[in-house]
Design a protein around this motif. Structure first.
Motif, mmCIF file in Angstrom:
data_model
loop_
_atom_site.group_PDB
_atom_site.id
_atom_site.type_symbol
_atom_site.label_atom_id
_atom_site.label_comp_id
_atom_site.label_asym_id
_atom_site.label_seq_id
_atom_site.Cartn_x
_atom_site.Cartn_y
_atom_site.Cartn_z
ATOM 1 N N ASP A 5 55.379 -30.569 -25.860
ATOM 2 C CA ASP A 5 55.682 -31.838 -26.523
ATOM 3 C C ASP A 5 55.910 -32.903 -25.448
ATOM 4 O O ASP A 5 57.036 -33.084 -24.963
ATOM 5 C CB ASP A 5 56.911 -31.690 -27.410
ATOM 6 C CG ASP A 5 57.175 -32.944 -28.249
ATOM 7 O OD1 ASP A 5 56.410 -33.920 -28.108
ATOM 8 O OD2 ASP A 5 58.140 -32.949 -29.025
ATOM 9 N N TYR A 6 54.823 -33.604 -25.081
ATOM 10 C CA TYR A 6 54.922 -34.587 -24.003
ATOM 11 C C TYR A 6 55.648 -35.859 -24.435
ATOM 12 O O TYR A 6 55.916 -36.729 -23.598
ATOM 13 C CB TYR A 6 53.523 -34.933 -23.474
ATOM 14 C CG TYR A 6 52.909 -33.806 -22.695
ATOM 15 C CD1 TYR A 6 53.290 -33.560 -21.388
ATOM 16 C CD2 TYR A 6 51.952 -32.976 -23.277
ATOM 17 C CE1 TYR A 6 52.744 -32.511 -20.663
ATOM 18 C CE2 TYR A 6 51.390 -31.926 -22.567
ATOM 19 C CZ TYR A 6 51.789 -31.702 -21.257
ATOM 20 O OH TYR A 6 51.250 -30.654 -20.545
ATOM 21 N N ARG A 7 55.977 -35.971 -25.691
ATOM 22 C CA ARG A 7 56.762 -37.114 -26.138
ATOM 23 C C ARG A 7 58.166 -37.085 -25.535
ATOM 24 O O ARG A 7 58.825 -38.126 -25.429
ATOM 25 C CB ARG A 7 56.845 -37.143 -27.670
ATOM 26 C CG ARG A 7 55.507 -37.394 -28.365
ATOM 27 C CD ARG A 7 55.631 -37.242 -29.873
ATOM 28 N NE ARG A 7 56.008 -35.866 -30.236
ATOM 29 C CZ ARG A 7 56.186 -35.457 -31.490
ATOM 30 N NH1 ARG A 7 56.033 -36.310 -32.492
ATOM 31 N NH2 ARG A 7 56.519 -34.202 -31.751
ATOM 32 N N LYS A 8 58.589 -35.908 -25.125
ATOM 33 C CA LYS A 8 59.905 -35.764 -24.514
ATOM 34 C C LYS A 8 59.877 -35.999 -23.007
ATOM 35 O O LYS A 8 60.935 -36.015 -22.363
ATOM 36 C CB LYS A 8 60.453 -34.356 -24.783
ATOM 37 C CG LYS A 8 60.626 -34.005 -26.254
ATOM 38 C CD LYS A 8 61.130 -32.573 -26.391
ATOM 39 C CE LYS A 8 61.286 -32.181 -27.846
ATOM 40 N NZ LYS A 8 61.735 -30.764 -27.984
ATOM 41 N N PHE A 9 58.679 -36.188 -22.456
ATOM 42 C CA PHE A 9 58.571 -36.283 -20.995
ATOM 43 C C PHE A 9 59.173 -37.571 -20.460
ATOM 44 O O PHE A 9 58.935 -38.662 -20.978
ATOM 45 C CB PHE A 9 57.102 -36.198 -20.575
ATOM 46 C CG PHE A 9 56.902 -36.419 -19.100
ATOM 47 C CD1 PHE A 9 57.272 -35.443 -18.192
ATOM 48 C CD2 PHE A 9 56.369 -37.610 -18.622
ATOM 49 C CE1 PHE A 9 57.100 -35.644 -16.825
ATOM 50 C CE2 PHE A 9 56.195 -37.813 -17.271
ATOM 51 C CZ PHE A 9 56.561 -36.825 -16.371
ATOM 52 N N ARG A 10 59.954 -37.441 -19.397
ATOM 53 C CA ARG A 10 60.474 -38.554 -18.616
ATOM 54 C C ARG A 10 60.353 -38.163 -17.142
ATOM 55 O O ARG A 10 60.363 -36.980 -16.809
ATOM 56 C CB ARG A 10 61.950 -38.844 -18.951
ATOM 57 C CG ARG A 10 62.233 -39.153 -20.409
ATOM 58 C CD ARG A 10 61.628 -40.479 -20.852
ATOM 59 N NE ARG A 10 62.028 -40.788 -22.224
ATOM 60 C CZ ARG A 10 61.409 -40.360 -23.320
ATOM 61 N NH1 ARG A 10 60.351 -39.550 -23.187
ATOM 62 N NH2 ARG A 10 61.819 -40.698 -24.534
ATOM 63 N N LEU A 11 60.241 -39.149 -16.282
ATOM 64 C CA LEU A 11 60.084 -38.853 -14.857
ATOM 65 C C LEU A 11 61.214 -37.977 -14.330
ATOM 66 O O LEU A 11 60.996 -37.155 -13.429
ATOM 67 C CB LEU A 11 59.997 -40.149 -14.056
ATOM 68 C CG LEU A 11 58.673 -40.914 -14.162
ATOM 69 C CD1 LEU A 11 58.750 -42.195 -13.358
ATOM 70 C CD2 LEU A 11 57.504 -40.056 -13.690
ATOM 71 N N THR A 82 43.772 -27.221 -21.541
ATOM 72 C CA THR A 82 44.828 -26.368 -20.989
ATOM 73 C C THR A 82 46.097 -27.164 -20.706
ATOM 74 O O THR A 82 47.206 -26.646 -20.863
ATOM 75 C CB THR A 82 44.347 -25.664 -19.709
ATOM 76 O OG1 THR A 82 43.873 -26.647 -18.757
ATOM 77 C CG2 THR A 82 43.233 -24.668 -20.024
ATOM 78 N N PHE A 83 45.962 -28.415 -20.300
ATOM 79 C CA PHE A 83 47.132 -29.242 -20.015
ATOM 80 C C PHE A 83 47.994 -29.413 -21.259
ATOM 81 O O PHE A 83 49.224 -29.364 -21.190
ATOM 82 C CB PHE A 83 46.693 -30.609 -19.493
ATOM 83 C CG PHE A 83 47.828 -31.550 -19.175
ATOM 84 C CD1 PHE A 83 48.567 -31.392 -18.007
ATOM 85 C CD2 PHE A 83 48.157 -32.586 -20.038
ATOM 86 C CE1 PHE A 83 49.618 -32.246 -17.709
ATOM 87 C CE2 PHE A 83 49.215 -33.452 -19.749
ATOM 88 C CZ PHE A 83 49.943 -33.283 -18.582
ATOM 89 N N PHE A 84 47.347 -29.583 -22.396
ATOM 90 C CA PHE A 84 48.097 -29.835 -23.626
ATOM 91 C C PHE A 84 48.466 -28.569 -24.390
ATOM 92 O O PHE A 84 49.497 -28.529 -25.065
ATOM 93 C CB PHE A 84 47.301 -30.762 -24.548
ATOM 94 C CG PHE A 84 47.360 -32.204 -24.140
ATOM 95 C CD1 PHE A 84 48.479 -32.986 -24.423
ATOM 96 C CD2 PHE A 84 46.313 -32.790 -23.459
ATOM 97 C CE1 PHE A 84 48.541 -34.316 -24.045
ATOM 98 C CE2 PHE A 84 46.365 -34.122 -23.071
ATOM 99 C CZ PHE A 84 47.485 -34.893 -23.362
ATOM 100 N N PRO A 88 50.017 -22.257 -18.752
ATOM 101 C CA PRO A 88 49.764 -21.238 -17.726
ATOM 102 C C PRO A 88 48.310 -21.244 -17.237
ATOM 103 O O PRO A 88 48.055 -21.105 -16.040
ATOM 104 C CB PRO A 88 50.113 -19.928 -18.444
ATOM 105 C CG PRO A 88 51.123 -20.330 -19.461
ATOM 106 C CD PRO A 88 50.669 -21.670 -19.947
ATOM 107 N N ALA A 89 47.359 -21.419 -18.148
ATOM 108 C CA ALA A 89 45.947 -21.487 -17.756
ATOM 109 C C ALA A 89 45.684 -22.764 -16.954
ATOM 110 O O ALA A 89 44.875 -22.757 -16.016
ATOM 111 C CB ALA A 89 45.050 -21.434 -18.993
ATOM 112 N N PHE A 90 46.354 -23.853 -17.310
ATOM 113 C CA PHE A 90 46.213 -25.104 -16.561
ATOM 114 C C PHE A 90 46.706 -24.925 -15.133
ATOM 115 O O PHE A 90 46.048 -25.364 -14.178
ATOM 116 C CB PHE A 90 46.995 -26.214 -17.253
ATOM 117 C CG PHE A 90 47.052 -27.498 -16.469
ATOM 118 C CD1 PHE A 90 45.965 -28.360 -16.449
ATOM 119 C CD2 PHE A 90 48.193 -27.838 -15.741
ATOM 120 C CE1 PHE A 90 46.001 -29.545 -15.714
ATOM 121 C CE2 PHE A 90 48.243 -29.019 -15.012
ATOM 122 C CZ PHE A 90 47.149 -29.874 -15.000
#
Length: 224
Positions: A5-11, A82-84, A88-90
């Motif tokens: 869930d990249y919506r939670k991503f912050r630097l 794979t990124f999304f 592990p494969a990414f």
């Protein structure tokens, strides 16, 4: 597995187990800038032509433009998927890419090379040969050995084999056929010497080994 869930991503989360893999994306702009410099500015005035007798027996065939261009879909598609969906494969794919692409760039810098195989006139006039004529105008004939096209295709193949979704036997066969066609396209379009393909293979074997190498349990737990 659950997608990230990249919506939670912050630097500030860049070093956390959930998002540490995002840092691997930094390789692409760094490599892109270095490759553009080597291609457009150059590191030498003298380039060694790459050629073997087999090249003289390989005819130009514009139909291979289709798998040649599909390389971009294949590589970018597997990176994005794979990124999304399969981190592990990414991670493994990026280890493969970082290893092989870095060595290839070092070779281009230390051993500037080129190919002089492009036809001066095409055997046929159609939309594919016209596209190739246009493509030749901006795509240089330098920095060809080993072939990044082949290495990138095998990296995508590797990611597919390691994917939970595409790791089944039918998908592995499909990915293998795509990889072979892309590799063949480089020589049938006279973008590479056959030697460029052969030189890429041991690098791919090394990249495969590096991607498969065991990592400390702590890091492995973070990669899950």
């Amino acid at each position: 597995m659950r997608p990230v869930d990249y919506r939670k991503f912050r630097l500030k989360y860049l070093n956390t187990p959930e998002f540490s893999h995002v840092k691997l994306l930094l390789f692409w702009p760094i490599f892109g800038l270095l490759f553009a410099f080597v291609e457009r500015v150059g590191v030498s005035d003298v380039y060694t032509p790459i050629h073997i007798p087999l090249d003289d027996h390989i005819p130009f065939c514009e139909w291979f433009l289709i798998p040649y261009l599909f390389w971009f879909v294949f590589l970018i598609g597997m990176l994005v998927y794979t990124f999304f969906f399969e981190v592990p494969a990414f991670r493994k794919m990026m280890r493969f890419v970082i290893c092989t692409y870095s060595i290839t760039m070092a070779i281009y810098i230390l051993f500037p090379n080129c190919q002089n195989l492009r036809p001066t006139a095409f055997p046929r006039d159609n939309i594919l040969t016209r596209f190739m004529a246009w493509f030749y105008t901006f795509d240089t004939n330098t920095n060809v050995c080993p072939s990044l096209h082949v290495i990138g295709a095998v990296a995508s193949l590797y990611a597919g084999w390691k994917s939970r979704r595409f790791g089944t036997r039918p998908w592995r066969i499909v990915f293998s056929v795509i990889t072979v066609l892309i590799s063949l396209s480089t020589v049938f379009l006279k973008q590479h010497s056959a030697l460029d393909v052969f030189a890429a293979l041991p690098l791919c074997a090394l990249g495969w080994w590096v991607a498969e190498a065991r990592i400390p349990k702590k890091k492995f737990a973070q990669a899950r």
